[in-house]
Design an enzyme around this catalytic site. Structure first.
Site, PDB file in Angstrom:
ATOM      1  N   ALA A 184       4.791  22.433 -13.416  1.00  0.00           N
ATOM      2  CA  ALA A 184       5.511  21.921 -12.255  1.00  0.00           C
ATOM      3  C   ALA A 184       6.692  21.087 -12.721  1.00  0.00           C
ATOM      4  O   ALA A 184       6.718  20.593 -13.846  1.00  0.00           O
ATOM      5  CB  ALA A 184       4.594  21.049 -11.389  1.00  0.00           C
ATOM      6  N   LYS A 214       4.855  20.556  -3.590  1.00  0.00           N
ATOM      7  CA  LYS A 214       3.436  20.640  -3.976  1.00  0.00           C
ATOM      8  C   LYS A 214       2.572  21.003  -2.763  1.00  0.00           C
ATOM      9  O   LYS A 214       1.637  21.789  -2.869  1.00  0.00           O
ATOM     10  CB  LYS A 214       2.962  19.316  -4.597  1.00  0.00           C
ATOM     11  CG  LYS A 214       3.593  18.974  -5.935  1.00  0.00           C
ATOM     12  CD  LYS A 214       3.255  19.937  -7.055  1.00  0.00           C
ATOM     13  CE  LYS A 214       1.829  19.847  -7.522  1.00  0.00           C
ATOM     14  NZ  LYS A 214       1.592  20.708  -8.724  1.00  0.00           N
ATOM     15  N   THR A 229      -1.651  17.019  -5.998  1.00  0.00           N
ATOM     16  CA  THR A 229      -1.406  15.585  -6.068  1.00  0.00           C
ATOM     17  C   THR A 229      -1.746  14.901  -4.746  1.00  0.00           C
ATOM     18  O   THR A 229      -1.637  15.522  -3.679  1.00  0.00           O
ATOM     19  CB  THR A 229       0.080  15.335  -6.407  1.00  0.00           C
ATOM     20  OG1 THR A 229       0.408  13.970  -6.140  1.00  0.00           O
ATOM     21  CG2 THR A 229       1.022  16.198  -5.578  1.00  0.00           C
ATOM     22  N   ASP A 230      -2.080  13.629  -4.816  1.00  0.00           N
ATOM     23  CA  ASP A 230      -2.331  12.870  -3.577  1.00  0.00           C
ATOM     24  C   ASP A 230      -1.054  12.672  -2.763  1.00  0.00           C
ATOM     25  O   ASP A 230      -1.113  12.317  -1.582  1.00  0.00           O
ATOM     26  CB  ASP A 230      -2.988  11.514  -3.891  1.00  0.00           C
ATOM     27  CG  ASP A 230      -2.140  10.583  -4.757  1.00  0.00           C
ATOM     28  OD1 ASP A 230      -1.043  10.995  -5.195  1.00  0.00           O
ATOM     29  OD2 ASP A 230      -2.580   9.447  -5.007  1.00  0.00           O
ATOM     30  N   GLU A 231       0.126  12.919  -3.397  1.00  0.00           N
ATOM     31  CA  GLU A 231       1.384  12.681  -2.673  1.00  0.00           C
ATOM     32  C   GLU A 231       1.564  13.630  -1.503  1.00  0.00           C
ATOM     33  O   GLU A 231       2.396  13.376  -0.626  1.00  0.00           O
ATOM     34  CB  GLU A 231       2.580  12.775  -3.628  1.00  0.00           C
ATOM     35  CG  GLU A 231       2.523  11.712  -4.688  1.00  0.00           C
ATOM     36  CD  GLU A 231       3.857  11.399  -5.333  1.00  0.00           C
ATOM     37  OE1 GLU A 231       4.892  11.860  -4.849  1.00  0.00           O
ATOM     38  OE2 GLU A 231       3.836  10.658  -6.325  1.00  0.00           O
ATOM     39  N   ARG A 255      -0.079   2.046  -6.168  1.00  0.00           N
ATOM     40  CA  ARG A 255      -0.530   3.344  -6.669  1.00  0.00           C
ATOM     41  C   ARG A 255      -1.977   3.195  -7.139  1.00  0.00           C
ATOM     42  O   ARG A 255      -2.409   2.108  -7.547  1.00  0.00           O
ATOM     43  CB  ARG A 255       0.360   3.826  -7.834  1.00  0.00           C
ATOM     44  CG  ARG A 255       1.823   4.090  -7.431  1.00  0.00           C
ATOM     45  CD  ARG A 255       1.913   5.259  -6.474  1.00  0.00           C
ATOM     46  NE  ARG A 255       3.269   5.617  -6.067  1.00  0.00           N
ATOM     47  CZ  ARG A 255       3.843   5.222  -4.931  1.00  0.00           C
ATOM     48  NH1 ARG A 255       3.208   4.402  -4.106  1.00  0.00           N
ATOM     49  NH2 ARG A 255       5.038   5.651  -4.604  1.00  0.00           N
ATOM     50  N   ARG A 262      13.699   3.218  -4.407  1.00  0.00           N
ATOM     51  CA  ARG A 262      13.722   4.690  -4.350  1.00  0.00           C
ATOM     52  C   ARG A 262      13.862   5.103  -2.876  1.00  0.00           C
ATOM     53  O   ARG A 262      13.115   4.598  -2.026  1.00  0.00           O
ATOM     54  CB  ARG A 262      12.390   5.188  -4.920  1.00  0.00           C
ATOM     55  CG  ARG A 262      12.123   6.658  -4.776  1.00  0.00           C
ATOM     56  CD  ARG A 262      10.705   7.022  -5.241  1.00  0.00           C
ATOM     57  NE  ARG A 262      10.600   7.141  -6.676  1.00  0.00           N
ATOM     58  CZ  ARG A 262       9.452   7.371  -7.325  1.00  0.00           C
ATOM     59  NH1 ARG A 262       8.315   7.476  -6.657  1.00  0.00           N
ATOM     60  NH2 ARG A 262       9.429   7.465  -8.632  1.00  0.00           N
ATOM     61  N   TYR A 312       9.617  16.552  -3.995  1.00  0.00           N
ATOM     62  CA  TYR A 312       8.528  16.915  -4.918  1.00  0.00           C
ATOM     63  C   TYR A 312       7.230  17.131  -4.154  1.00  0.00           C
ATOM     64  O   TYR A 312       6.561  18.165  -4.293  1.00  0.00           O
ATOM     65  CB  TYR A 312       8.347  15.808  -5.977  1.00  0.00           C
ATOM     66  CG  TYR A 312       6.990  15.851  -6.657  1.00  0.00           C
ATOM     67  CD1 TYR A 312       6.671  16.864  -7.556  1.00  0.00           C
ATOM     68  CD2 TYR A 312       6.014  14.883  -6.388  1.00  0.00           C
ATOM     69  CE1 TYR A 312       5.418  16.922  -8.163  1.00  0.00           C
ATOM     70  CE2 TYR A 312       4.769  14.924  -6.988  1.00  0.00           C
ATOM     71  CZ  TYR A 312       4.475  15.948  -7.867  1.00  0.00           C
ATOM     72  OH  TYR A 312       3.226  16.005  -8.469  1.00  0.00           O
TER      73      TYR A 312
END
Ligand code: NAD
Ligand code: DAU
Length: 336
Positions: free
Chosen positions: A83, A154, A125-127, A214, A273, A150
């Site tokens: 990825a 995913k 991913t947890d995102e 996080r 960000r 991103y």
């Protein structure tokens, strides 16, 4: 068993290659990796001497090449780590994220279907769940609400993979893990970036107010969780993976400074960000209960071990810092 693993020259993939060769010495491990800026064959020194291991240099989006590998090795399982993985880079430009993370995953799914594969693990991913308020944790039934390009790429790949299970009966399993740390992590990510900047007495760029949270997991614990899913997971299921180690970014940075004996004056709060997710937390109750998995590293001990690893592997990170990374770092941080 023969496993076709993609992205095995990156951070988690290379740790997983070494984990597989240690824990399942009879398995054949084929590592397909494009060697992007994040791929590094120096992560795999010890594997390269193992006759059970093969490296194939190529792109998961290259349909013909991926097909030739299926014919050559007839793998029973595919584990897709490959990825584009860095949120900040996806904010600069998302095309490569769409290409590798979505189109590349589809190429792997198509060949897996044609070769009647026994297992397809999509490492996610947890995102994909988005951001949390001050309470609660993501479960496998939390709605998908990806916020960065991103995370959106995913989430798309997860849905494609699960659709192949639903429509074609492909034995797909999806894992969604929280933030990893440990050896061989590319220094664009928070923990190695802060360790290397602290070691070099450079400023530590903390985004926003440093209060974003996080949920950290040592990479070896992620590896043991994927191993459990590979062998005992149920097809068509999603498994959350996390270690109940929620930390504010600022506290992680202060912990690194403390263990390296450096002053907090190195910290610099910088422009946030865009779209920065505030908090992630994973409820890993399902994998703990159904697959008897549990993490083995506690966060602070894991951090101390990790910073020792970076202290002892200077040639590894010097090669990275002297390359394209300098250009990336200037672009990302100089005017921040
Ligand atoms: P990484 O960026 O360190 O490594 C990615 C690897 O994929 C590199 O070796 C790169 O060369 C390879 N790659 C990229 N594009 C490719 C392509 N088109 N064809 C073949 N290989 C290609 O990533 P990582 O941090 O090791 O993450 C691995 C996987 O785990 C990713 O799918 C990521 O979404 C997921 N994940 C990461 C974390 C984390 O905290 N790092 C947490 C949860 C899930
Ligand atoms: O949650 C899992 C995800 O964790 C993975 O899917 C991603 O591949 C991985 O990159 C990671 O994403 P994050 O965006 O959480 O990780 P990163 O290391 O980039 O940032 C962690 C936190 O630290 C985040 O809140 C942003 C902040 N940060 C990061 C950097 C690089 C800073 O404050 N300063 C920095 O210089």
């Amino acid at each position: 068993m023969t496993i076709l693993l993609t992205g095995g020259a990156g951070f988690i993939g290379s740790n997983f290659v070494q984990y597989l060769l240690r824990h399942h010495p009879s398995y054949r491990v084929v590592n397909l990796d494009k060697l992007t800026y994040a791929g590094n064959l120096e992560n795999l020194d010890s594997a390269e001497r193992n006759p059970q291991y093969s490296f194939e240099h190529g792109d998961i989006c290259d349909r013909e090449f991926v097909g030739s590998l299926f014919r050559k090795y007839t793998p029973e399982a595919v584990i897709n780590f490959a990825a584009e993985s860095h949120v900040d880079r996806s904010i600069i430009g998302a095309s490569e994220f769409v290409r590798t993370n979505i189109v590349g995953t589809n190429v792997l799914l198509e060949w897996s279907r044609e070769f009647a594969l026994k297992r397809f693990i999509q490492v996610s991913t947890d995102e994909v769940y988005g951001s949390l308020g001050p309470d609660g944790a993501f479960t496998e039934t939390s709605p998908l609400h990806p916020n960065s390009p991103y995370a959106a790429s995913k989430a798309s790949a997860d849905m494609l993979a699960l659709a192949y299970h639903h429509t074609h009966g492909l034995p797909v399993l999806v894992t969604r893990c929280s933030n990893n740390y440990g050896p061989y992590q590319f220094p664009e990510k928070l923990i190695p970036l802060m360790i290397l900047n602290t070691m070099g007495d450079r400023t530590l760029p903390v985004y926003g107010d440093g209060g974003n949270v996080r949920d950290w997991l040592h990479v070896e614990d992620h590896c043991s969780a994927i191993d459990a899913v590979l062998h005992n997971g149920k097809n068509g299921e999603v498994y959350n993976i996390g270690g109940n180690a929620e930390q504010r970014n600022i506290d992680v940075v202060k912990m690194i400074l403390h263990h390296l004996g450096k002053p907090e004056s190195l910290i610099s709060f910088v422009k946030d960000r865009p779209g920065h997710d505030r908090r992630y937390a994973i409820d890993a109750g399902k994998i703990r209960k159904e697959l008897a998995w549990a993490p083995r590293h506690d966060f602070e001990t894991g951090i101390v071990e990790t910073l020792r690893w970076y202290q002892e592997h200077e040639p590894w990170w010097r090669n990275i810092l002297n390359g394209e990374y300098q250009h990336y770092y200037r672009k990302m941080y100089e005017e921040r």
